[in-house]
Design an enzyme around this catalytic site. Structure first.
Site, PDB file in Angstrom:
ATOM      1  N   GLY A 110       0.803  -1.206   0.000  1.00  0.00           N
ATOM      2  CA  GLY A 110       0.000   0.000   0.000  1.00  0.00           C
ATOM      3  C   GLY A 110       0.839   1.259   0.000  1.00  0.00           C
ATOM      4  O   GLY A 110       1.905   1.328  -0.621  1.00  0.00           O
ATOM      5  N   SER A 111       0.393   2.258   0.745  1.00  0.00           N
ATOM      6  CA  SER A 111       0.956   3.605   0.622  1.00  0.00           C
ATOM      7  C   SER A 111       2.404   3.736   1.064  1.00  0.00           C
ATOM      8  O   SER A 111       3.076   4.709   0.697  1.00  0.00           O
ATOM      9  CB  SER A 111       0.091   4.600   1.395  1.00  0.00           C
ATOM     10  OG  SER A 111      -1.191   4.686   0.797  1.00  0.00           O
ATOM     11  N   THR A 112       2.936   2.804   1.877  1.00  0.00           N
ATOM     12  CA  THR A 112       4.356   2.906   2.222  1.00  0.00           C
ATOM     13  C   THR A 112       5.217   2.767   0.970  1.00  0.00           C
ATOM     14  O   THR A 112       6.352   3.233   0.936  1.00  0.00           O
ATOM     15  CB  THR A 112       4.767   1.830   3.250  1.00  0.00           C
ATOM     16  OG1 THR A 112       4.497   0.529   2.724  1.00  0.00           O
ATOM     17  CG2 THR A 112       4.014   2.020   4.567  1.00  0.00           C
TER      18      THR A 112
ATOM     19  N   LYS B 122       4.640   4.219  -1.823  1.00  0.00           N
ATOM     20  CA  LYS B 122       4.656   5.479  -2.572  1.00  0.00           C
ATOM     21  C   LYS B 122       6.022   6.165  -2.470  1.00  0.00           C
ATOM     22  O   LYS B 122       6.377   6.993  -3.313  1.00  0.00           O
ATOM     23  CB  LYS B 122       3.565   6.416  -2.049  1.00  0.00           C
ATOM     24  CG  LYS B 122       2.157   5.930  -2.370  1.00  0.00           C
ATOM     25  CD  LYS B 122       1.096   6.760  -1.673  1.00  0.00           C
ATOM     26  CE  LYS B 122      -0.296   6.211  -1.996  1.00  0.00           C
ATOM     27  NZ  LYS B 122      -1.364   6.867  -1.224  1.00  0.00           N
TER      28      LYS B 122
ATOM     29  N   SER C 139      -1.083  11.136   1.576  1.00  0.00           N
ATOM     30  CA  SER C 139      -1.141   9.761   1.058  1.00  0.00           C
ATOM     31  C   SER C 139      -2.164   9.641  -0.073  1.00  0.00           C
ATOM     32  O   SER C 139      -3.026   8.762  -0.073  1.00  0.00           O
ATOM     33  CB  SER C 139      -1.475   8.769   2.179  1.00  0.00           C
ATOM     34  OG  SER C 139      -1.116   7.459   1.801  1.00  0.00           O
TER      35      SER C 139
END
Length: 567
Positions: A284-286, A288, A340
């Site tokens: 997921g967003s980690t 990015k 995020s």
């Protein structure tokens, strides 16, 4: 005369021709060989505290053909209680066995039967004092784990026969096990060793010690905090990784639920696995962070790059949206990370070709094992040629790709180490035959992004932990913290579809002079599922303890302000 001739010839044969062979056979029949087990090497933490060690035990064996002669005069046994019955009466209370159990073990015609395994030396001494013929002991060792469930899945365990089944016990068995020896002696009619008989001994070679990078106290704190949060959120499981960003040394590697290494059979198999290395999930967003790093390294953006972020965005035949509904926003790239934004990440990520972004995912360690030296999964990184219509966009914000907790943590460790990816390490040193520990060489390193890009990225990630970002719960008074929240859909293999979420927070401290990375991953939490809500507080607790443990000095000046929006 013929008879005497035959007997004479036979006597000559026995006394002359076959005497030597018969003597050898007689010696063989009187001889008994026992194994002298090698002392297994210890597994130690970074400060040489024992995580796994061995204690002396005795296996008691019986020669059933000899024990029938038991007639200990000092006991004044009645005739009905001599032999096996008398021996069983004497042995049962000492061995904590029933009379019938002992009788069954003693009765028969087998020269070698285990009566009871792994008894304490004091128990054998009491048994030996009974002078029961046909009873012997073999010195063995019992593996013990003084800290019970601390680092259990990483250390592993042995089965009842001393065979390593998992963890370092198995993967480094060649170092730990040593080589058994033997002891051969002559025995008399009642099974006793003949004092003046021939003996031979091959001494065992002890196993060598292994020292880990793990800090036992920090490992316990990580397990304790994680276990409490797994229970509080009713999560399926969780993992914590704490790393030294300068060296790649793993200081803690915890997962929950876990098990007691002293009684592994009492826990389900899934709880005995090292989830931080085996379980894979969509980050997921980690993830990015990688997209932003690639864009900056390729000259496609910077901290203040202006992006127009609509409420929805159609790409590859799918309508993408953010975790919260919003109208059109004007965010900088720093603001995209702070809030995020999936859409903002796509907007910057599509400035890169699919191949270039895939190359950065690879360089950061996705799709390959870390080389930590333990069984681990390589994760899942789909080749560009096999992308679906939506994969080029979902991989930008951490969906459609799967990693382990250690892989995810090492991305941030790379950013903290000014763009150089270290090979994570859990084995610090290995002992030699004299017990002297020798430091193990560090693994290979890889330059992933420039130091300048890494420094900018850390500054941008500090905004995530500010009051305007999604990770405010991770802030630590006195220290600058850079990190990223993650809330991804969880693919549940048991039902074959997405079911629940993966909540995470991974961060660096001190951000101005990086020393540590802490990653907190929770799978399928029920009571809250956002990384900033359920994972960030655990990060804060553990990072504070870890900073104190390593003696990291507080940060100096406050971080420069980086605009999150533009007009």
């Amino acid at each position: 005369m013929v008879v005497f001739t035959v007997f004479g010839a036979r006597l000559f044969q026995l006394q002359g021709v076959d005497a030597e062979a018969l003597a050898r056979q007689a010696l063989k029949d009187r001889s008994r060989t026992v194994t002298l087990p090698a002392q297994r090497g210890d597994i130690l933490d970074a400060n040489r505290a024992a995580l796994a060690t061995s204690v002396e035990r005795r296996d008691i064996t019986v020669d059933q053909t000899v024990v029938v002669g038991y007639n200990q005069k000092s006991t004044k046994l009645p005739a009905a209680q001599k032999g096996v019955p008398g021996a069983a009466l004497a042995l049962a209370p000492i061995l904590s066995m029933s009379y019938d159990q002992v009788v069954k073990k003693l009765t028969g015609k087998k020269p070698f039967v285990y009566l009871k395994k792994k008894v304490e030396p004091a128990v054998w001494n009491e048994v030996e004092s009974l002078a029961i013929p046909g009873l012997y002991s073999v010195r063995v060792s019992k593996r013990t784990y003084p800290n019970n469930n601390v680092a259990a899945s990483m250390i592993g365990f042995l089965d009842a026969d001393g065979i390593p089944l998992s963890g370092i016990e198995k993967s480094r068995n060649d170092i730990l096990q040593g080589a058994d020896g033997t002891y051969t002696y002559e025995r008399g009619a009642k099974g006793q060793q003949i004092a003046t008989g021939l003996t031979s001994e091959k001494y065992p070679v002890p196993g060598r010690d292994i020292q880990l990078t793990i800090d036992r106290d920090l490992q316990w704190q990580a397990l304790d905090a994680l276990s409490k949060q797994v229970e509080a959120t009713k999560a399926k499981s969780g993992a914590v990784v704490i790393m030294d960003t300068r060296t790649g040394d793993v200081l803690a590697l915890a997962d929950a639920p876990t098990f007691d290494a002293n009684s592994p059979s009492s826990a389900p198999r899934a709880d005995r696995e090292n989830r931080a290395l085996i379980d894979v999930f969509e980050p997921g967003s980690t993830s990015k962070v990688i997209t932003a790093a690639a864009a900056m390294e390729e000259g496609k953006g910077g901290p203040g790059t202006k992006l127009t972020v609509p409420g929805t965005l159609e790409r590859g035949g799918k309508l993408f949206h953010d975790s919260h509904a919003h109208g059109t926003e004007k965010l900088t790239l720093t603001g995209v990370l702070a809030e995020s934004s999936n859409i903002g990440t796509i907007k910057i990520g599509e400035r890169l070709s699919r191949t270039v972004l895939h190359d950065y995912l690879t360089k950061f360690g996705y799709g390959s094992r870390t080389g930590v030296g333990l069984p681990e999964s390589p994760g899942i990184l789909t080749p560009v040629k096999d992308y679906s219509n939506t994969t080029p966009y979902t991989v930008m914000f951490g969906q459609g790709v799967a990693v382990t907790a250690l892989q995810a943590a090492n991305v941030f460790a790379t950013v903290a180490n000014d763009g150089v990816r270290n090979t994570p390490r859990v084995i610090k040193a290995i002992g030699d035959a004299d017990g002297v520990l020798h430091e193990q060489a560090a693994g290979p390193t890889t330059r992933v992004i420039s130091a300048k890009t890494a420094q900018k990225l850390r500054l941008m990630l500090e905004s995530v932990v500010s009051g305007e970002g999604t990770g405010g719960a991770a802030s630590i008074p006195g220290y600058r913290v850079a990190g990223k929240t993650g809330t991804a859909d969880y693919y549940d293999e048991t039902v074959g579809k997405y079911n629940g979420y993966t909540a995470s927070f991974i961060g660096i401290a001190p951000a101005d002079k990086p020393r540590l990375v802490v990653a907190v991953i929770l799978q399928q939490p029920v009571n809250g599922h956002y990384g900033g809500t359920v994972a960030a507080p655990v990060f804060q607790e553990l990072m504070k303890k870890a900073l104190a443990q390593v003696g990291a000095a507080p940060s100096g000046a406050k971080a420069p302000t980086v605009p999150l929006t533009w007009r």
